[in-house]
Design a protein around this motif. Structure first.
Motif, PDB file in Angstrom:
ATOM      1  N   SER A  77       7.869  13.290 -32.313  1.00 58.05           N
ATOM      2  CA  SER A  77       6.918  13.035 -31.228  1.00 58.05           C
ATOM      3  C   SER A  77       7.629  12.754 -29.906  1.00 58.05           C
ATOM      4  O   SER A  77       7.092  13.024 -28.836  1.00 58.05           O
ATOM      5  CB  SER A  77       5.997  11.862 -31.588  1.00 58.05           C
ATOM      6  OG  SER A  77       6.724  10.649 -31.674  1.00 58.05           O
ATOM      7  N   HIS A  78       8.841  12.216 -29.984  1.00 60.33           N
ATOM      8  CA  HIS A  78       9.584  11.877 -28.762  1.00 60.33           C
ATOM      9  C   HIS A  78      10.863  12.706 -28.614  1.00 60.33           C
ATOM     10  O   HIS A  78      11.752  12.349 -27.838  1.00 60.33           O
ATOM     11  CB  HIS A  78       9.907  10.383 -28.755  1.00 60.33           C
ATOM     12  CG  HIS A  78       8.704   9.524 -28.491  1.00 60.33           C
ATOM     13  ND1 HIS A  78       7.612   9.480 -29.329  1.00 60.33           N
ATOM     14  CD2 HIS A  78       8.409   8.696 -27.460  1.00 60.33           C
ATOM     15  CE1 HIS A  78       6.708   8.656 -28.840  1.00 60.33           C
ATOM     16  NE2 HIS A  78       7.163   8.173 -27.704  1.00 60.33           N
ATOM     17  N   ASP A  79      10.923  13.808 -29.337  1.00 65.73           N
ATOM     18  CA  ASP A  79      12.127  14.638 -29.305  1.00 65.73           C
ATOM     19  C   ASP A  79      12.402  15.190 -27.915  1.00 65.73           C
ATOM     20  O   ASP A  79      13.518  15.106 -27.405  1.00 65.73           O
ATOM     21  CB  ASP A  79      11.976  15.782 -30.312  1.00 65.73           C
ATOM     22  CG  ASP A  79      13.164  16.732 -30.287  1.00 65.73           C
ATOM     23  OD1 ASP A  79      14.240  16.359 -30.781  1.00 65.73           O
ATOM     24  OD2 ASP A  79      13.021  17.850 -29.753  1.00 65.73           O
ATOM     25  N   ASN A  80      11.386  15.751 -27.273  1.00 72.12           N
ATOM     26  CA  ASN A  80      11.630  16.368 -25.970  1.00 72.12           C
ATOM     27  C   ASN A  80      11.946  15.316 -24.913  1.00 72.12           C
ATOM     28  O   ASN A  80      12.746  15.563 -23.997  1.00 72.12           O
ATOM     29  CB  ASN A  80      10.437  17.217 -25.541  1.00 72.12           C
ATOM     30  CG  ASN A  80      10.880  18.504 -24.863  1.00 72.12           C
ATOM     31  OD1 ASN A  80      11.923  19.068 -25.201  1.00 72.12           O
ATOM     32  ND2 ASN A  80      10.097  18.971 -23.904  1.00 72.12           N
ATOM     33  N   LEU A  81      11.329  14.149 -25.008  1.00 70.75           N
ATOM     34  CA  LEU A  81      11.654  13.073 -24.080  1.00 70.75           C
ATOM     35  C   LEU A  81      13.111  12.654 -24.245  1.00 70.75           C
ATOM     36  O   LEU A  81      13.822  12.460 -23.243  1.00 70.75           O
ATOM     37  CB  LEU A  81      10.727  11.878 -24.304  1.00 70.75           C
ATOM     38  CG  LEU A  81      11.040  10.621 -23.490  1.00 70.75           C
ATOM     39  CD1 LEU A  81      11.015  10.910 -21.993  1.00 70.75           C
ATOM     40  CD2 LEU A  81      10.059   9.500 -23.847  1.00 70.75           C
ATOM     41  N   CYS A  82      13.576  12.537 -25.481  1.00 75.49           N
ATOM     42  CA  CYS A  82      14.974  12.165 -25.703  1.00 75.49           C
ATOM     43  C   CYS A  82      15.920  13.247 -25.188  1.00 75.49           C
ATOM     44  O   CYS A  82      16.980  12.943 -24.624  1.00 75.49           O
ATOM     45  CB  CYS A  82      15.210  11.897 -27.192  1.00 75.49           C
ATOM     46  SG  CYS A  82      14.495  10.355 -27.786  1.00 75.49           S
ATOM     47  N   ARG A  83      15.552  14.500 -25.377  1.00 75.44           N
ATOM     48  CA  ARG A  83      16.359  15.592 -24.837  1.00 75.44           C
ATOM     49  C   ARG A  83      16.440  15.495 -23.311  1.00 75.44           C
ATOM     50  O   ARG A  83      17.511  15.656 -22.714  1.00 75.44           O
ATOM     51  CB  ARG A  83      15.747  16.942 -25.235  1.00 75.44           C
ATOM     52  CG  ARG A  83      15.892  17.299 -26.714  1.00 75.44           C
ATOM     53  CD  ARG A  83      15.048  18.516 -27.062  1.00 75.44           C
ATOM     54  NE  ARG A  83      15.223  18.939 -28.441  1.00 75.44           N
ATOM     55  CZ  ARG A  83      16.104  19.852 -28.838  1.00 75.44           C
ATOM     56  NH1 ARG A  83      16.864  20.465 -27.940  1.00 75.44           N
ATOM     57  NH2 ARG A  83      16.194  20.177 -30.106  1.00 75.44           N
ATOM     58  N   PHE A  84      15.299  15.249 -22.697  1.00 77.38           N
ATOM     59  CA  PHE A  84      15.242  15.148 -21.238  1.00 77.38           C
ATOM     60  C   PHE A  84      16.108  13.992 -20.741  1.00 77.38           C
ATOM     61  O   PHE A  84      16.883  14.141 -19.779  1.00 77.38           O
ATOM     62  CB  PHE A  84      13.787  14.951 -20.805  1.00 77.38           C
ATOM     63  CG  PHE A  84      13.572  14.948 -19.319  1.00 77.38           C
ATOM     64  CD1 PHE A  84      13.400  16.132 -18.622  1.00 77.38           C
ATOM     65  CD2 PHE A  84      13.533  13.752 -18.617  1.00 77.38           C
ATOM     66  CE1 PHE A  84      13.194  16.128 -17.246  1.00 77.38           C
ATOM     67  CE2 PHE A  84      13.334  13.734 -17.242  1.00 77.38           C
ATOM     68  CZ  PHE A  84      13.163  14.929 -16.551  1.00 77.38           C
ATOM     69  N   LEU A  85      15.995  12.840 -21.371  1.00 79.66           N
ATOM     70  CA  LEU A  85      16.777  11.679 -20.970  1.00 79.66           C
ATOM     71  C   LEU A  85      18.269  11.950 -21.122  1.00 79.66           C
ATOM     72  O   LEU A  85      19.073  11.587 -20.249  1.00 79.66           O
ATOM     73  CB  LEU A  85      16.378  10.460 -21.806  1.00 79.66           C
ATOM     74  CG  LEU A  85      14.956   9.921 -21.586  1.00 79.66           C
ATOM     75  CD1 LEU A  85      14.633   8.859 -22.623  1.00 79.66           C
ATOM     76  CD2 LEU A  85      14.786   9.367 -20.180  1.00 79.66           C
ATOM     77  N   ALA A  86      18.644  12.595 -22.225  1.00 77.54           N
ATOM     78  CA  ALA A  86      20.059  12.872 -22.473  1.00 77.54           C
ATOM     79  C   ALA A  86      20.631  13.808 -21.413  1.00 77.54           C
ATOM     80  O   ALA A  86      21.674  13.524 -20.809  1.00 77.54           O
ATOM     81  CB  ALA A  86      20.231  13.471 -23.870  1.00 77.54           C
TER      82      ALA A  86
END
Length: 355
Positions: free
Chosen positions: A130-139
């Protein structure tokens, strides 16, 4: 959720959302309806349009059963998270029994900072996906490695299971810094909503190695008080009053636990040991006032804190990277704060080493 919405693949609905957001502004305003102003704030037109489309499509974050809630969150997130962020390698990790996902931007050198991230979802729903893309964006945007923790969910695992797992994930990251190729002196903690709660709780109870920065999106920090924002925005703005009670009843069914600082971190007497913090709230969020009360207490106890209220947004905006622009801009500002906070931590570390 309507039968029509259920029958359509998420990709089709996501494409329809993007199409509507691409319409001329007068048409978007017509669909969204009359402007909404409450408590001296105007709901941003893009936020109002998205809420209206969710209403028309029958998309709702259901609270009938935990299973239905998890399914609904997965589906609604898929509609708004946007195309998968690239230029990052991802691998699964096991952190002393806690699952996780580790993100490394391509080309990032060894010895980078790390963000340990805890997903939201009311301690009942949400997961690594559910938060995969957010984590990718933050990274990618912050230039850091990100470790996302898959903590246990309620009601199968009630309080303090999630807090215990959050602590385990952080301690594992510290102990395995060399293998992760990160700098153990530059570890930040972050999360959204219930995940923001876990990040703050973990920072408060950290051992010898303390996190150097907190990145909190609209955190839940006090289960004991119904503040004014909950009365004002408890219906019609994604996170509702009913949902908040439902989540808390599943995570912490015992009223005695509501005053425990491992749940209501705002009630901790001494917050002065927490690291510099960026705390973002949304104007149309029932959690707004408790998040801002937490920021005020941090500042009063000498913790450097930046409090940013996005007046026109609602709870959950950090996951909305695929439609509109205002949501992504808000997350981008948080990324800038994270980069600055970690850079200042590096400066403080250098000063300490030469002293």
């Amino acid at each position: 959720m309507s039968k029509l919405a259920e029958s359509l693949p998420p990709g089709v609905l996501a494409g329809a959302l993007r199409f509507v957001f691409g319409l001329p502004a007068p048409l978007r305003r017509l669909i969204a309806g009359r402007p909404i102003t409450l408590d001296g704030q105007r709901l941003h037109p893009e936020a109002q349009l998205l809420l209206r489309l969710q209403q028309l499509g029958g998309e709702d974050w259901q609270t009938t059963t935990p299973a239905a809630n998890r399914t609904a969150l997965t589906r609604s997130t898929a509609l708004v998270r946007g195309p998968v962020v690239g230029n990052v390698t991802v691998r699964a990790v096991s952190m002393d029994g806690v699952g996780g996902r580790f993100y490394t931007p391509r080309g990032l050198p060894e010895g980078s900072p790390l963000l340990v991230f805890y997903h939201g979802g009311g301690w009942v729903s949400g997961d690594l996906d559910s938060h995969d893309n957010l984590c990718r964006f933050l990274a990618v945007e912050a230039g850091v490695r990100v470790l996302s923790a898959d903590y246990r969910l309620a009601p199968e695992h009630p309080f303090p299971a999630a807090a215990d797992d959050a602590q385990t994930a952080y301690e594992w990251a510290v102990a395995n810094a060399a293998e992760l190729r990160i700098d153990p002196a530059r570890i930040a903690l972050g999360g959204d909503s219930a995940g923001g709660n876990l990040a703050a709780v973990t920072a408060l109870h950290a051992g010898d190695v303390k996190p150097v920065f907190l990145l909190l999106f609209y955190p839940a920090v006090d289960a004991t008080v119904r503040r004014r924002s909950r009365e004002l925005f408890g219906n019609g703005f994604f996170l509702t009053d009913q949902k908040m009670d439902w989540f808390l009843d599943h995570y912490a069914p015992s009223r005695d636990s509501h005053t425990d600082p491992r749940l209501s971190v705002l009630l901790a007497e001494d917050l002065s040991g927490l690291p510099p913090t960026y705390l973002a709230t949304a104007g149309f969020d029932p959690l707004r006032d408790e998040g801002e009360a937490f920021a005020e207490k941090l500042a009063a106890q000498g913790v450097p804190v930046v409090l940013r209220r996005y007046e026109g947004l609602f709870h959950g905006y950090a996951n909305i990277l695929g439609v509109g622009g205002v949501f992504r801009e808000a997350v981008a500002e948080a990324v800038g704060a994270l980069r600055t906070g970690l850079a200042l931590a590096n400066t403080r570390q250098g000063v300490a080493e030469t002293a």
